[in-house]
Design a protein around this motif. Structure first.
Motif, PDB file in Angstrom:
ATOM      1  N   TYR A 140      96.676 -92.660 -16.184  1.00  0.00           N
ATOM      2  CA  TYR A 140      97.374 -91.671 -15.234  1.00  0.00           C
ATOM      3  C   TYR A 140      97.176 -90.180 -15.557  1.00  0.00           C
ATOM      4  O   TYR A 140      96.919 -89.857 -16.746  1.00  0.00           O
ATOM      5  CB  TYR A 140      98.837 -92.077 -14.756  1.00  0.00           C
ATOM      6  N   GLN A 181      99.559 -86.841 -15.900  1.00  0.00           N
ATOM      7  CA  GLN A 181     100.917 -86.341 -15.983  1.00  0.00           C
ATOM      8  C   GLN A 181     100.825 -84.910 -16.251  1.00  0.00           C
ATOM      9  O   GLN A 181      99.936 -84.394 -16.621  1.00  0.00           O
ATOM     10  CB  GLN A 181     101.600 -87.038 -17.200  1.00  0.00           C
ATOM     11  N   TYR A 193     103.506 -81.608 -16.999  1.00  0.00           N
ATOM     12  CA  TYR A 193     104.730 -81.174 -17.523  1.00  0.00           C
ATOM     13  C   TYR A 193     104.785 -79.775 -17.690  1.00  0.00           C
ATOM     14  O   TYR A 193     103.840 -78.907 -17.918  1.00  0.00           O
ATOM     15  CB  TYR A 193     104.922 -81.299 -19.215  1.00  0.00           C
ATOM     16  N   GLU A 238      94.406 -91.730 -19.872  1.00  0.00           N
ATOM     17  CA  GLU A 238      95.524 -91.001 -19.780  1.00  0.00           C
ATOM     18  C   GLU A 238      95.396 -89.517 -20.084  1.00  0.00           C
ATOM     19  O   GLU A 238      94.910 -89.148 -21.212  1.00  0.00           O
ATOM     20  CB  GLU A 238      96.654 -91.625 -20.465  1.00  0.00           C
ATOM     21  N   VAL A 268      97.418 -85.614 -19.834  1.00  0.00           N
ATOM     22  CA  VAL A 268      98.737 -84.886 -19.869  1.00  0.00           C
ATOM     23  C   VAL A 268      98.335 -83.405 -19.900  1.00  0.00           C
ATOM     24  O   VAL A 268      97.718 -83.034 -20.599  1.00  0.00           O
ATOM     25  CB  VAL A 268      99.669 -85.257 -21.071  1.00  0.00           C
ATOM     26  N   LEU A 317     102.504 -88.084 -12.368  1.00  0.00           N
ATOM     27  CA  LEU A 317     103.653 -88.095 -12.657  1.00  0.00           C
ATOM     28  C   LEU A 317     103.797 -86.472 -13.091  1.00  0.00           C
ATOM     29  O   LEU A 317     102.840 -85.913 -13.532  1.00  0.00           O
ATOM     30  CB  LEU A 317     103.900 -88.674 -14.087  1.00  0.00           C
ATOM     31  N   THR A 352     106.820 -83.925 -14.521  1.00  0.00           N
ATOM     32  CA  THR A 352     107.998 -83.500 -14.899  1.00  0.00           C
ATOM     33  C   THR A 352     108.208 -81.885 -15.065  1.00  0.00           C
ATOM     34  O   THR A 352     107.231 -81.138 -15.445  1.00  0.00           O
ATOM     35  CB  THR A 352     108.338 -83.943 -16.252  1.00  0.00           C
TER      36      THR A 352
END
Length: 173
Positions: A6, A8, A10, A132, A134, A150, A152
């Motif tokens: 996935y 992500q 932040y 994955e 980030v 995702l 955040t």
């Protein structure tokens, strides 16, 4: 059985985006996964670099910044370093050699237009489906938020920096 990787994000003005990504990297290594940690903008010997090199050699780390120009305008050299980094990361993401790829401060690179959002999203679209990713940094663009699985947002509620406290080695850098 292969698993989906996935995307992500932040983001936000609060402290802890890179720290959260590093925590995920440690978790991944603990599970036997290979991690690539790419830092954009940053080009100084931050404490996280020293810790990774000393204690977690399973994490491959590379900086694509020439310093930290956050209070100034990026130079042509800053732009070229970031674009070279994006090209290298594109190959890493496509290869599938790493289970987790962290792209630290890419949102800041996008904010300062070191490379375009279209170029970055194209890199993400071509990643290995099991990898994955980030992406950290303030100012995540809406197009990235839309693509991500995702997101955040770290929200600053209170920070001692506003009282004149300078960044401290081992805490902020």
């Amino acid at each position: 059985m292969a698993s989906k990787g996935y995307i992500q994000v932040y983001t936000g003005n609060g402290k802890g985006k890179t720290t959260a990504a590093l925590g995920l990297a440690l978790r991944a290594v603990g599970a036997g996964k290979k991690v690539f940690f790419a830092q954009f903008i940053k080009g100084k010997p931050y404490s996280e670099i020293e810790a990774i090199e000393k204690f977690v050699p399973e994490i491959t780390i590379k900086q694509y910044g020439l310093g930290c120009f956050i209070v100034e305008k990026p130079t042509e050299a800053d732009i070229q370093a970031a674009r070279k980094g994006l090209a290298e990361v594109a190959g890493i993401l496509k290869s599938g050699d790493f289970h987790l790829v962290i792209l630290d401060e890419v949102n800041i690179a996008l904010y300062y237009q070191l490379f375009s959002i279209d170029d970055f999203l194209d890199v993400l679209k071509k990643k290995n489906p099991e990898t994955e990713v980030v992406v950290t940094g303030r100012y995540a663009p809406p197009e990235l938020i839309e693509m991500a699985d995702l997101v955040t947002e770290m929200q600053e509620v209170k920070h001692y920096y506003t009282k004149g406290i300078e960044a401290r080695k081992g805490i902020e850098f």
